[in-house]
Design an enzyme around this catalytic site. Structure first.
Site, PDB file in Angstrom:
ATOM      1  N   ARG A  47       0.802  -1.199   0.000  1.00 14.76           N
ATOM      2  CA  ARG A  47       0.000   0.000   0.000  1.00 14.76           C
ATOM      3  C   ARG A  47       0.841   1.258   0.000  1.00 14.76           C
ATOM      4  O   ARG A  47       0.364   2.353  -0.243  1.00 14.76           O
ATOM      5  CB  ARG A  47      -0.855   0.013   1.279  1.00 14.76           C
ATOM      6  CG  ARG A  47      -1.780  -1.179   1.394  1.00 14.76           C
ATOM      7  CD  ARG A  47      -2.441  -1.164   2.780  1.00 14.76           C
ATOM      8  NE  ARG A  47      -2.799  -2.509   3.155  1.00 14.76           N
ATOM      9  CZ  ARG A  47      -3.264  -2.823   4.357  1.00 14.76           C
ATOM     10  NH1 ARG A  47      -3.443  -1.902   5.255  1.00 14.76           N
ATOM     11  NH2 ARG A  47      -3.542  -4.072   4.646  1.00 14.76           N
ATOM     12  N   GLY A  48       2.116   1.063   0.311  1.00 18.36           N
ATOM     13  CA  GLY A  48       2.991   2.203   0.603  1.00 18.36           C
ATOM     14  C   GLY A  48       3.159   3.219  -0.506  1.00 18.36           C
ATOM     15  O   GLY A  48       3.416   4.399  -0.242  1.00 18.36           O
ATOM     16  N   LYS A  70      17.369   2.937  -0.194  1.00 18.59           N
ATOM     17  CA  LYS A  70      18.202   2.646   0.988  1.00 18.59           C
ATOM     18  C   LYS A  70      19.239   1.600   0.591  1.00 18.59           C
ATOM     19  O   LYS A  70      19.113   0.420   0.916  1.00 18.59           O
ATOM     20  CB  LYS A  70      17.292   2.095   2.098  1.00 18.59           C
ATOM     21  CG  LYS A  70      17.852   2.196   3.487  1.00 18.59           C
ATOM     22  CD  LYS A  70      17.081   1.331   4.461  1.00 18.59           C
ATOM     23  CE  LYS A  70      15.783   1.892   4.935  1.00 18.59           C
ATOM     24  NZ  LYS A  70      15.130   1.033   5.977  1.00 18.59           N
ATOM     25  N   ASP A 101      14.641  -1.244  -0.330  1.00 19.21           N
ATOM     26  CA  ASP A 101      15.473  -1.488   0.847  1.00 19.21           C
ATOM     27  C   ASP A 101      16.387  -2.683   0.526  1.00 19.21           C
ATOM     28  O   ASP A 101      17.435  -2.509  -0.113  1.00 19.21           O
ATOM     29  CB  ASP A 101      14.519  -1.734   2.019  1.00 19.21           C
ATOM     30  CG  ASP A 101      15.173  -1.840   3.373  1.00 19.21           C
ATOM     31  OD1 ASP A 101      16.283  -2.350   3.458  1.00 19.21           O
ATOM     32  OD2 ASP A 101      14.565  -1.453   4.381  1.00 19.21           O
ATOM     33  N   VAL A 107      12.142   4.264   8.290  1.00 20.47           N
ATOM     34  CA  VAL A 107      11.425   5.531   8.150  1.00 20.47           C
ATOM     35  C   VAL A 107       9.923   5.284   8.046  1.00 20.47           C
ATOM     36  O   VAL A 107       9.488   4.192   7.676  1.00 20.47           O
ATOM     37  CB  VAL A 107      11.922   6.316   6.915  1.00 20.47           C
ATOM     38  CG1 VAL A 107      13.386   6.688   7.076  1.00 20.47           C
ATOM     39  CG2 VAL A 107      11.710   5.523   5.638  1.00 20.47           C
ATOM     40  N   GLU A 159       7.404   2.529  -6.364  1.00 19.61           N
ATOM     41  CA  GLU A 159       7.656   2.076  -4.994  1.00 19.61           C
ATOM     42  C   GLU A 159       7.826   3.266  -4.061  1.00 19.61           C
ATOM     43  O   GLU A 159       8.284   4.331  -4.481  1.00 19.61           O
ATOM     44  CB  GLU A 159       8.967   1.269  -4.949  1.00 19.61           C
ATOM     45  CG  GLU A 159       8.777  -0.230  -4.977  1.00 19.61           C
ATOM     46  CD  GLU A 159       8.158  -0.762  -3.695  1.00 19.61           C
ATOM     47  OE1 GLU A 159       7.377  -0.068  -3.033  1.00 19.61           O
ATOM     48  OE2 GLU A 159       8.469  -1.911  -3.355  1.00 19.61           O
ATOM     49  N   ASP A 206       4.698   2.701   6.631  1.00 16.83           N
ATOM     50  CA  ASP A 206       4.080   2.411   7.924  1.00 16.83           C
ATOM     51  C   ASP A 206       5.038   1.752   8.900  1.00 16.83           C
ATOM     52  O   ASP A 206       6.106   1.267   8.522  1.00 16.83           O
ATOM     53  CB  ASP A 206       2.908   1.435   7.709  1.00 16.83           C
ATOM     54  CG  ASP A 206       3.384   0.025   7.361  1.00 16.83           C
ATOM     55  OD1 ASP A 206       4.209  -0.099   6.425  1.00 16.83           O
ATOM     56  OD2 ASP A 206       2.978  -0.934   8.035  1.00 16.83           O
ATOM     57  N   ARG A 252       1.174   5.951   7.959  1.00 14.98           N
ATOM     58  CA  ARG A 252       1.204   6.065   6.494  1.00 14.98           C
ATOM     59  C   ARG A 252       0.708   7.425   6.019  1.00 14.98           C
ATOM     60  O   ARG A 252       1.090   7.890   4.960  1.00 14.98           O
ATOM     61  CB  ARG A 252       0.261   5.033   5.862  1.00 14.98           C
ATOM     62  CG  ARG A 252       0.750   3.614   5.899  1.00 14.98           C
ATOM     63  CD  ARG A 252      -0.129   2.772   4.979  1.00 14.98           C
ATOM     64  NE  ARG A 252      -0.025   1.359   5.241  1.00 14.98           N
ATOM     65  CZ  ARG A 252       0.933   0.567   4.776  1.00 14.98           C
ATOM     66  NH1 ARG A 252       1.900   1.058   4.011  1.00 14.98           N
ATOM     67  NH2 ARG A 252       0.953  -0.717   5.043  1.00 14.98           N
TER      68      ARG A 252
HETATM   69  O1  LIG Z   1      13.297  -3.683  -0.717  1.00 11.74           O
HETATM   70  P1  LIG Z   1      12.522  -4.466   0.299  1.00 11.74           P
HETATM   71  O2  LIG Z   1      13.391  -4.910   1.452  1.00 11.74           O
HETATM   72  O3  LIG Z   1      11.759  -5.604  -0.294  1.00 11.74           O
HETATM   73  O4  LIG Z   1      11.490  -3.476   1.004  1.00 11.74           O
HETATM   74  C1  LIG Z   1      10.690  -2.571   0.350  1.00 11.74           C
HETATM   75  C2  LIG Z   1       9.238  -2.912   0.454  1.00 11.74           C
HETATM   76  O5  LIG Z   1       8.811  -2.949   1.824  1.00 11.74           O
HETATM   77  C3  LIG Z   1       7.633  -2.192   1.981  1.00 11.74           C
HETATM   78  O6  LIG Z   1       6.497  -2.939   1.668  1.00 11.74           O
HETATM   79  P2  LIG Z   1       5.642  -3.804   2.672  1.00 11.74           P
HETATM   80  O7  LIG Z   1       5.843  -5.245   2.313  1.00 11.74           O
HETATM   81  O8  LIG Z   1       5.934  -3.400   4.086  1.00 11.74           O
HETATM   82  O9  LIG Z   1       4.154  -3.411   2.262  1.00 11.74           O
HETATM   83  P3  LIG Z   1       3.390  -2.005   2.302  1.00 11.74           P
HETATM   84  O10 LIG Z   1       3.760  -1.239   1.048  1.00 11.74           O
HETATM   85  O11 LIG Z   1       1.945  -2.386   2.311  1.00 11.74           O
HETATM   86  O12 LIG Z   1       3.812  -1.262   3.557  1.00 11.74           O
HETATM   87  C4  LIG Z   1       7.801  -1.103   0.940  1.00 11.74           C
HETATM   88  O13 LIG Z   1       6.553  -0.537   0.597  1.00 11.74           O
HETATM   89  C5  LIG Z   1       8.431  -1.826  -0.212  1.00 11.74           C
HETATM   90  O14 LIG Z   1       7.473  -2.421  -1.061  1.00 11.74           O
HETATM   91  N1  LIG Z   2       7.961   1.911   6.719  1.00  7.48           N
HETATM   92  C1  LIG Z   2       9.031   1.335   6.166  1.00  7.48           C
HETATM   93  N2  LIG Z   2       8.903   0.230   5.415  1.00  7.48           N
HETATM   94  C2  LIG Z   2      10.042  -0.289   4.906  1.00  7.48           C
HETATM   95  N3  LIG Z   2      10.201  -1.379   4.135  1.00  7.48           N
HETATM   96  C3  LIG Z   2      11.502  -1.500   3.886  1.00  7.48           C
HETATM   97  N4  LIG Z   2      12.205  -0.523   4.471  1.00  7.48           N
HETATM   98  C4  LIG Z   2      11.299   0.256   5.123  1.00  7.48           C
HETATM   99  C5  LIG Z   2      11.419   1.435   5.921  1.00  7.48           C
HETATM  100  O1  LIG Z   2      12.484   2.011   6.181  1.00  7.48           O
HETATM  101  N5  LIG Z   2      10.246   1.921   6.430  1.00  7.48           N
END
Ligand SMILES: O=P(O)(O)OC[C@H]1O[C@H](OP(=O)(O)OP(=O)(O)O)[C@H](O)[C@@H]1O
Ligand SMILES: Nc1nc2[nH]cnc2c(=O)[nH]1
Length: 179
Positions: free
Chosen positions: A44-45, A131, A103, A153, A99, A159, A165
């Protein structure tokens, strides 16, 4: 400012300005392609960033959503699950994955592979935050809003256990809240 936030890293204004720069660059880069790109936003991010970015891409773009997840709290489980797949065909399309943060790179690596497997012509990544210090995959986003250090962050879509969020800025939580 939300009382749980220790520091603001990027303000609403900084995010808006940088999104405008990225949108203009993307429009320029895709202008001569036969069809405008399909933006694939990862739920959802990425939603707040998608909403800001599309205002500044002066092309006839479309967008769709995928929901993939690997995170529990602040930890990547490394196991990518598809919770919602695309409704739009990607065959022969230029895809721009949107995205909030790259990370470890596991999420975009898995999504890229799925999209190429389904016949996309090209897959590029635009991310609000990069990152690189925690990268485990050979993934480099093509368009980056800002770089962040090895900090967890929140805000502008990001989140911590589904909270924060909706903050209009990107920040770091007070230390005692990361449990
Ligand atoms: O590079 P990575 O280590 O894979 O991390 C990045 C992912 O982590 C978070 O998603 P999350 O799975 O928390 O879902 P969200 O978007 O619903 O918060 C973010 O939105 C990225 O999609
Ligand atoms: N909220 C949040 N989600 C993540 N998913 C991967 N890295 C991060 C971060 O730094 N913050």
């Amino acid at each position: 400012m939300n009382p749980d936030i220790k520091t603001i890293l990027y303000s609403e204004e900084q995010i808006r300005e940088r999104s405008e720069e990225l949108g203009k660059q993307i429009a320029e880069d895709y202008r001569d392609r036969p069809q405008a790109p399909l933006l694939v936003a990862l739920l959802r991010g990425s939603v707040p960033f998608l909403a800001e970015l599309i205002k500044h891409i002066d092309l006839d773009i479309e967008y769709d959503f995928m929901d993939v997840t690997s995170y529990e709290g602040t930890n990547s489980t490394g196991d990518i699950k598809i919770l919602k797949d695309l409704d739009t065909s990607v065959k022969g399309r230029d895809i721009l994955v949107v995205e909030d943060i790259v990370d470890t790179g596991k999420t975009v690596a898995a999504v890229r592979e799925m999209l190429m497997h389904k016949g996309a012509s090209s897959v590029k990544i635009v991310t609000l935050l990069n990152k690189p210090s925690r990268r485990t995959e050979q993934e480099e986003p093509d368009y980056v809003g800002f770089f962040v250090d090895n900090l967890f962050v929140v805000g502008f879509g990001m989140d911590f256990n589904q909270k924060y969020r909706c903050l209009p800025y990107i920040g770091v939580l007070k230390d005692e809240l990361y449990q």
